[in-house]
Design an enzyme around this catalytic site. Structure first.
Site, mmCIF file in Angstrom:
data_model
loop_
_atom_site.group_PDB
_atom_site.id
_atom_site.type_symbol
_atom_site.label_atom_id
_atom_site.label_comp_id
_atom_site.label_asym_id
_atom_site.label_seq_id
_atom_site.Cartn_x
_atom_site.Cartn_y
_atom_site.Cartn_z
ATOM 1 N N HIS A 94 0.821 -1.216 0.000
ATOM 2 C CA HIS A 94 0.000 0.000 0.000
ATOM 3 C C HIS A 94 0.853 1.262 0.000
ATOM 4 C CE1 HIS A 94 -3.599 -2.344 1.926
ATOM 5 N NE2 HIS A 94 -3.269 -2.791 0.721
ATOM 6 N N HIS A 123 -9.141 -1.532 -5.511
ATOM 7 C CA HIS A 123 -8.074 -1.868 -4.559
ATOM 8 C C HIS A 123 -7.086 -2.855 -5.168
ATOM 9 C CE1 HIS A 123 -6.050 -2.172 -0.728
ATOM 10 N NE2 HIS A 123 -5.939 -3.468 -0.978
ATOM 11 N N ASP A 157 -3.048 -2.411 -5.217
ATOM 12 C CA ASP A 157 -2.064 -3.437 -4.867
ATOM 13 C C ASP A 157 -1.082 -3.691 -6.009
ATOM 14 O OD1 ASP A 157 -2.938 -3.940 -2.292
ATOM 15 O OD2 ASP A 157 -4.106 -5.708 -2.816
ATOM 16 N N HIS A 159 -0.800 -10.999 -5.343
ATOM 17 C CA HIS A 159 0.578 -10.617 -5.024
ATOM 18 C C HIS A 159 1.553 -11.664 -5.544
ATOM 19 C CE1 HIS A 159 -0.777 -7.312 -2.591
ATOM 20 N NE2 HIS A 159 -1.424 -8.095 -1.754
#
EC number: 3.5.1.108
Length: 301
Positions: A75, A233, A237, A260
């Site tokens: 973030h 969001h 990321d 991720h």
């Protein structure tokens, strides 16, 4: 176009998402060509932002060195990367970055408070030259493609009545990032939070720093900030994960059900072949420099 750092040091105290303990974080200016460096003041260990220092991508992007780790870096890196900051030291007294409200808007405010300083050396960027893609058997995909712009295109599918299918295309500028991406919060499902807490994780998670859903609805009293906050969001990321490239991206990032872990595999695959990319000097590459100047000037004018 020149490299960037911040004008002055600024600090903030918050809690870590998983341990739920207070963390003090200070952002400090660095000179040209120093890059982004995390420093664990309690352990006396510096961790440069490099792909090889990624040690875990299961629940968040975690970096580490010499047995010392820093969790949930994506973030703050998203905000730093969006502002075009090339050189910065992030000093922490614990092993997690403060989660704040679960978005990156608080980090944007911190950077705005610190101010942006241009340095004497020219800024470099990484330009994508060939398509690079990671796919999985269950239909997940992340990719980087050549483009003269900076674009993040993301789609998600969740079997949940509030989420379902969402997609968002983000054409980069600082102003657009602050307005349409930075305020989008991380999200989780109530049963997952309960399970994570049973494993000693998510101790700091609450409706103050995440969107929480049960099987049919959003539990946060104030609801959503955007109808499609979930996919926004995911872009937040992804921007943070692409900061691991070490340079601002010129190209298109495209993902369907990305994560991720897949982002980490993508950055590694890009660097496996020098034909995939080119490191460009923005003092010399005028066309690309104009893209950045336009993106920066929209908010700085």
């Amino acid at each position: 176009m020149r490299q960037r750092t911040i004008e002055k040091s600024v600090e903030i105290v918050g809690i870590g998402l998983h341990k739920g303990v207070p963390v003090k974080m200070r952002l400090e200016p660095l000179e040209a060509d120093m890059g982004i460096v995390f420093y664990r003041v309690d352990a006396g260990v510096s961790i440069p932002l490099k792909i090889e220092n990624v040690v875990d991508t299961q629940m968040a992007t975690v970096i580490g060195k010499d047995g010392v780790v820093i969790s949930t870096v994506e973030h703050i890196l998203s905000a730093i990367y969006a502002y075009g900051i090339d050189n910065l030291r992030i000093v922490l007294d614990n092993d997690e970055v403060p989660v704040l409200d679960g978005s990156s808007s608080g980090y944007c405010m911190l950077i705005d408070e610190a101010g942006i300083k241009e340095l004497e050396k020219s800024k470099k960027a990484i330009k994508i030259k060939k398509d690079v893609e990671i796919t999985t058997e269950d239909g997940k995909k992340v990719a980087l493609k050549p483009s003269n712009h900076i674009i993040y295109d993301f789609s998600i599918d969740f079997e949940h009545p509030v989420i379902g299918h969402q997609e968002f295309n983000f054409d980069y500028s600082i102003e657009e990032y602050k307005e349409n991406i930075s305020r989008a919060r991380t999200f989780g499902f109530l049963h997952e939070v309960q399970y994570l807490r049973s494993k000693g994780l998510a101790q700091g998670a609450s409706m103050e720093n995440a969107i929480v859903l049960d099987h049919s609805k959003v539990l946060n009293p104030d609801g959503l900030r955007y109808d499609d906050e979930f996919v926004r969001h995911k872009i937040l990321d992804a921007i943070g994960d692409m900061a691991l490239l070490g340079y601002t991206l010129v190209g298109e990032y495209n993902a369907h059900k990305g994560s991720h872990h897949l982002n980490h595999l993508l950055t590694k695959k890009l660097y496996e072949d020098e034909a995939n990319y080119e490191i460009i000097d923005l003092e010399e590459a005028q066309d690309e420099a104009e893209v950045f100047e336009l993106a920066y000037s929209r908010v700085e004018a």
